[in-house]
Design a protein around this motif. Structure first.
Motif, PDB file in Angstrom:
ATOM      1  N   GLU A 132       0.900  -1.214   0.019  1.00  0.00           N
ATOM      2  CA  GLU A 132      -0.055   0.282   0.025  1.00  0.00           C
ATOM      3  C   GLU A 132       0.852   1.251  -0.147  1.00  0.00           C
ATOM      4  OE1 GLU A 132      -2.491   0.029   3.424  1.00  0.00           O
ATOM      5  OE2 GLU A 132      -3.510  -2.040   3.077  1.00  0.00           O
ATOM      6  N   ARG A 133       1.851   1.379   0.832  1.00  0.00           N
ATOM      7  CA  ARG A 133       2.681   2.498   1.050  1.00  0.00           C
ATOM      8  C   ARG A 133       3.713   2.678  -0.448  1.00  0.00           C
ATOM      9  NH1 ARG A 133       3.716   4.170   6.345  1.00  0.00           N
ATOM     10  NH2 ARG A 133       4.853   5.606   5.441  1.00  0.00           N
ATOM     11  N   LEU A 134       4.120   1.547  -0.852  1.00  0.00           N
ATOM     12  CA  LEU A 134       4.686   1.842  -2.429  1.00  0.00           C
ATOM     13  C   LEU A 134       3.828   2.196  -3.540  1.00  0.00           C
ATOM     14  CD1 LEU A 134       7.441   1.051  -3.756  1.00  0.00           C
ATOM     15  CD2 LEU A 134       6.600  -1.092  -4.177  1.00  0.00           C
ATOM     16  N   ASP A 135       2.560   1.847  -3.301  1.00  0.00           N
ATOM     17  CA  ASP A 135       1.608   2.079  -4.149  1.00  0.00           C
ATOM     18  C   ASP A 135       1.156   3.592  -4.174  1.00  0.00           C
ATOM     19  OD1 ASP A 135       1.319  -0.262  -5.518  1.00  0.00           O
ATOM     20  OD2 ASP A 135      -0.492  -0.760  -4.429  1.00  0.00           O
ATOM     21  N   LEU A 136       1.169   4.133  -3.149  1.00  0.00           N
ATOM     22  CA  LEU A 136       0.951   5.500  -2.677  1.00  0.00           C
ATOM     23  C   LEU A 136       2.149   6.708  -3.152  1.00  0.00           C
ATOM     24  CD1 LEU A 136      -1.114   5.049   0.824  1.00  0.00           C
ATOM     25  CD2 LEU A 136      -2.070   5.935  -1.688  1.00  0.00           C
ATOM     26  N   LEU A 137       3.378   5.925  -3.120  1.00  0.00           N
ATOM     27  CA  LEU A 137       4.417   6.794  -3.232  1.00  0.00           C
ATOM     28  C   LEU A 137       4.463   7.486  -4.617  1.00  0.00           C
ATOM     29  CD1 LEU A 137       7.537   4.833  -2.174  1.00  0.00           C
ATOM     30  CD2 LEU A 137       6.630   6.865  -0.796  1.00  0.00           C
ATOM     31  N   ARG A 138       4.799   8.850  -4.654  1.00  0.00           N
ATOM     32  CA  ARG A 138       4.646   9.720  -5.959  1.00  0.00           C
ATOM     33  C   ARG A 138       6.021  10.165  -6.110  1.00  0.00           C
ATOM     34  NH1 ARG A 138       1.351   6.994  -6.657  1.00  0.00           N
ATOM     35  NH2 ARG A 138      -0.707   7.185  -6.425  1.00  0.00           N
ATOM     36  N   VAL A 139       6.469  10.162  -7.343  1.00  0.00           N
ATOM     37  CA  VAL A 139       7.664  10.472  -7.748  1.00  0.00           C
ATOM     38  C   VAL A 139       7.676  12.144  -7.947  1.00  0.00           C
ATOM     39  CG1 VAL A 139       9.361  10.600  -9.787  1.00  0.00           C
ATOM     40  CG2 VAL A 139       8.055   8.538  -9.378  1.00  0.00           C
ATOM     41  N   ARG A 140       8.639  12.674  -7.106  1.00  0.00           N
ATOM     42  CA  ARG A 140       8.913  14.209  -7.020  1.00  0.00           C
ATOM     43  C   ARG A 140       9.528  14.950  -8.150  1.00  0.00           C
ATOM     44  NH1 ARG A 140      11.435  13.996  -0.985  1.00  0.00           N
ATOM     45  NH2 ARG A 140      12.208  12.075  -1.801  1.00  0.00           N
TER      46      ARG A 140
END
Length: 97
Positions: free
Chosen positions: A83-91
């Motif tokens: 879940e956390r990986l899926d929520l990460l957004r590339v800056r």
């Protein structure tokens, strides 16, 4: 990473990462793609990607092993990591260098 308590109260540490890697089956060669579908061919970029994956794997394994040692449901922790990986957004959204 937490140490494990062995028989008679002796503390045992997990094997070093190079021993763990040596025991793992080889990963298939990856072909890294650009957003447009081209192949990333720069040796230095490929090296950095593989090193980053190794670091990620080490941290993820530590999290799962710590969870197991603390009596947590490892599959629940694995799901939270997903879940956390899926929520990460590339800056950074620019073009590759």
């Amino acid at each position: 990473m937490m140490a494990r308590q062995g028989a008679g109260g002796a503390v045992t540490l997990p094997p070093p990462i190079h021993q763990i890697r040596a025991a793992m089956p080889p990963s298939p060669a990856r072909i890294w793609r650009t957003p447009a579908g081209g192949t990333v061919a720069c040796a230095e970029k490929l090296k950095v990607l593989e090193q980053n994956l190794e670091e990620f794997e080490t941290v993820a394994r530590d999290i799962l092993e710590d969870a197991a040692l603390m009596g947590c449901d490892v599959e629940q922790v694995r799901a939270v990591l997903r879940e956390r990986l899926d929520l990460l957004r590339v800056r950074y959204s620019g073009r590759g260098i």
